[in-house]
Motif scaffolding. Structure first.
Motif, PDB file in Angstrom:
ATOM      1  N   MET A  52      -7.573  -7.708  -1.706  1.00  0.00           N
ATOM      2  CA  MET A  52      -6.355  -8.386  -1.303  1.00  0.00           C
ATOM      3  C   MET A  52      -5.977  -9.353  -2.424  1.00  0.00           C
ATOM      4  O   MET A  52      -6.852  -9.824  -3.167  1.00  0.00           O
ATOM      5  CB  MET A  52      -6.552  -9.160  -0.002  1.00  0.00           C
ATOM      6  CG  MET A  52      -6.744  -8.283   1.223  1.00  0.00           C
ATOM      7  SD  MET A  52      -6.886  -9.323   2.712  1.00  0.00           S
ATOM      8  CE  MET A  52      -6.692  -8.084   3.979  1.00  0.00           C
ATOM      9  N   VAL A  53      -4.695  -9.658  -2.538  1.00  0.00           N
ATOM     10  CA  VAL A  53      -4.246 -10.553  -3.604  1.00  0.00           C
ATOM     11  C   VAL A  53      -3.281 -11.583  -3.032  1.00  0.00           C
ATOM     12  O   VAL A  53      -2.279 -11.224  -2.402  1.00  0.00           O
ATOM     13  CB  VAL A  53      -3.566  -9.786  -4.758  1.00  0.00           C
ATOM     14  CG1 VAL A  53      -3.072 -10.766  -5.826  1.00  0.00           C
ATOM     15  CG2 VAL A  53      -4.526  -8.771  -5.380  1.00  0.00           C
ATOM     16  N   MET A  54      -3.619 -12.844  -3.230  1.00  0.00           N
ATOM     17  CA  MET A  54      -2.688 -13.931  -2.949  1.00  0.00           C
ATOM     18  C   MET A  54      -1.832 -14.091  -4.200  1.00  0.00           C
ATOM     19  O   MET A  54      -2.299 -14.592  -5.225  1.00  0.00           O
ATOM     20  CB  MET A  54      -3.456 -15.214  -2.615  1.00  0.00           C
ATOM     21  CG  MET A  54      -4.253 -15.112  -1.330  1.00  0.00           C
ATOM     22  SD  MET A  54      -5.405 -16.493  -1.048  1.00  0.00           S
ATOM     23  CE  MET A  54      -4.297 -17.904  -1.046  1.00  0.00           C
ATOM     24  N   ALA A  55      -0.615 -13.605  -4.131  1.00  0.00           N
ATOM     25  CA  ALA A  55       0.251 -13.517  -5.301  1.00  0.00           C
ATOM     26  C   ALA A  55       1.319 -14.595  -5.263  1.00  0.00           C
ATOM     27  O   ALA A  55       1.923 -14.862  -4.218  1.00  0.00           O
ATOM     28  CB  ALA A  55       0.910 -12.131  -5.365  1.00  0.00           C
ATOM     29  N   SER A  56       1.559 -15.196  -6.427  1.00  0.00           N
ATOM     30  CA  SER A  56       2.605 -16.198  -6.557  1.00  0.00           C
ATOM     31  C   SER A  56       3.944 -15.502  -6.755  1.00  0.00           C
ATOM     32  O   SER A  56       4.116 -14.715  -7.694  1.00  0.00           O
ATOM     33  CB  SER A  56       2.301 -17.123  -7.741  1.00  0.00           C
ATOM     34  OG  SER A  56       3.339 -18.069  -7.914  1.00  0.00           O
ATOM     35  N   VAL A  57       4.877 -15.793  -5.870  1.00  0.00           N
ATOM     36  CA  VAL A  57       6.192 -15.152  -5.898  1.00  0.00           C
ATOM     37  C   VAL A  57       7.271 -16.197  -5.623  1.00  0.00           C
ATOM     38  O   VAL A  57       6.987 -17.323  -5.208  1.00  0.00           O
ATOM     39  CB  VAL A  57       6.303 -14.029  -4.836  1.00  0.00           C
ATOM     40  CG1 VAL A  57       5.266 -12.943  -5.076  1.00  0.00           C
ATOM     41  CG2 VAL A  57       6.185 -14.596  -3.423  1.00  0.00           C
ATOM     42  N   SER A  58       8.507 -15.810  -5.825  1.00  0.00           N
ATOM     43  CA  SER A  58       9.627 -16.615  -5.356  1.00  0.00           C
ATOM     44  C   SER A  58       9.681 -16.575  -3.839  1.00  0.00           C
ATOM     45  O   SER A  58       9.483 -15.519  -3.218  1.00  0.00           O
ATOM     46  CB  SER A  58      10.942 -16.080  -5.926  1.00  0.00           C
ATOM     47  OG  SER A  58      12.052 -16.637  -5.243  1.00  0.00           O
ATOM     48  N   LYS A  59       9.987 -17.708  -3.236  1.00  0.00           N
ATOM     49  CA  LYS A  59      10.142 -17.724  -1.778  1.00  0.00           C
ATOM     50  C   LYS A  59      11.278 -16.822  -1.324  1.00  0.00           C
ATOM     51  O   LYS A  59      11.325 -16.401  -0.163  1.00  0.00           O
ATOM     52  CB  LYS A  59      10.360 -19.154  -1.287  1.00  0.00           C
ATOM     53  CG  LYS A  59      11.641 -19.797  -1.792  1.00  0.00           C
ATOM     54  CD  LYS A  59      11.753 -21.250  -1.352  1.00  0.00           C
ATOM     55  CE  LYS A  59      13.026 -21.899  -1.882  1.00  0.00           C
ATOM     56  NZ  LYS A  59      13.112 -23.329  -1.480  1.00  0.00           N
ATOM     57  N   GLU A  60      12.181 -16.488  -2.250  1.00  0.00           N
ATOM     58  CA  GLU A  60      13.308 -15.635  -1.892  1.00  0.00           C
ATOM     59  C   GLU A  60      12.928 -14.166  -1.784  1.00  0.00           C
ATOM     60  O   GLU A  60      13.796 -13.310  -1.570  1.00  0.00           O
ATOM     61  CB  GLU A  60      14.445 -15.815  -2.896  1.00  0.00           C
ATOM     62  CG  GLU A  60      15.222 -17.112  -2.705  1.00  0.00           C
ATOM     63  CD  GLU A  60      15.823 -17.216  -1.307  1.00  0.00           C
ATOM     64  OE1 GLU A  60      16.610 -16.337  -0.911  1.00  0.00           O
ATOM     65  OE2 GLU A  60      15.482 -18.173  -0.591  1.00  0.00           O
ATOM     66  N   ILE A  61      11.647 -13.874  -1.881  1.00  0.00           N
ATOM     67  CA  ILE A  61      11.205 -12.497  -1.655  1.00  0.00           C
ATOM     68  C   ILE A  61      11.536 -12.032  -0.238  1.00  0.00           C
ATOM     69  O   ILE A  61      11.602 -10.837   0.029  1.00  0.00           O
ATOM     70  CB  ILE A  61       9.689 -12.368  -1.941  1.00  0.00           C
ATOM     71  CG1 ILE A  61       9.309 -10.896  -2.170  1.00  0.00           C
ATOM     72  CG2 ILE A  61       8.850 -13.020  -0.834  1.00  0.00           C
ATOM     73  CD1 ILE A  61       7.912 -10.699  -2.717  1.00  0.00           C
TER      74      ILE A  61
END
Length: 237
Positions: free
Chosen positions: A149-158
């Motif tokens: 599993m991966v806790m990925a950093s993304v834009s909240k606008e995903i």
């Protein structure tokens, strides 16, 4: 109880099947309010269900609810691995703060910091967490294919994937696997059912991905887990 088969079997299949079931955990107590919080000017603290978050006080909920996407991801991992059993969000937050994953000063709340979080996940929850300060999309796909599993950093606008995000990063989601060219993930601040348990084509996911994160090997390490009482100190308000 033993971990589910997807967390216990040797990682031999490529790609490894997506982790399932993974329950949805939102960082806000009322998932139905997230749209109004994000886009309608609703005060996140004005949540009639705040007690369900297990925050020790309303003030603690007000202070922290916008900052605990990482704790929501961790709780989903634990609920999945441990057959529906996991500390609540604020117990997890307290433990993470004890390791330095969050700090708070006159300028506000800082974190989640990856390295102390990884130490906390390993020492307290027997999760083999690896920090990736830089992660290419092919590396993310390889980790998911290998069963991580991966806790990925993304834009909240995903949560609005039809839009182009103004920035990448600043929010953590939990990627749980691959399916037919799509990344499957859980979003702690999704504002609709299909954005909390979501799937995006890999090329569209890349538009929101900041190129960093934490991979989690959920297979047993063989270490003895701490007694439950070690996880339960509450956050003070």
């Amino acid at each position: 109880m033993p971990p589910p088969p997807c967390c216990a079997d040797p990682r031999t299949d490529q790609p490894y099947p997506p982790h399932d079931p993974v329950p949805v955990v939102t960082q806000y107590a009322s998932p139905e309010l997230i749209g109004d919080i994000a886009y309608g000017g609703h005060d996140a603290a004005d949540d009639p269900r705040w007690r369900e978050s297990a925050a020790p006080t309303h003030n603690a909920y007000r202070r922290w609810c916008r900052h605990i996407c990482g704790m929501a991801c961790l709780r989903m991992i634990l609920l999945h691995r441990d057959a529906g059993t996991a500390p609540n969000l604020f117990q997890l937050l307290s433990g993470a703060r004890a390791f330095g994953a969050y700090t708070r000063d006159t300028d506000g709340i800082h974190g989640m910091f990856y390295d102390p979080f990884a130490a906390y996940a390993y020492e307290t929850h027997d999760l083999d967490a690896t920090v990736h300060r830089e992660m290419r999309m092919d590396e993310l796909l390889g980790l998911l294919a290998a069963g991580h599993m991966v806790m990925a950093s993304v834009s909240k606008e995903i949560r609005r994937p039809h839009l182009t995000p103004p920035r990448r990063g600043g929010h953590l989601i939990l990627a749980t696997g691959l399916d037919d060219g799509h990344i499957l993930f859980r979003n702690p601040s999704g504002h609709t059912p299909d954005t909390t348990a979501a799937a995006l084509p890999t090329e569209r996911f890349a538009t929101f991905f900041a190129g960093r994160g934490i991979s989690i090997d959920v297979s047993p390490t063989g270490r003895q887990r701490p007694a439950p009482h070690a996880r339960t100190r509450q956050v003070t308000s």
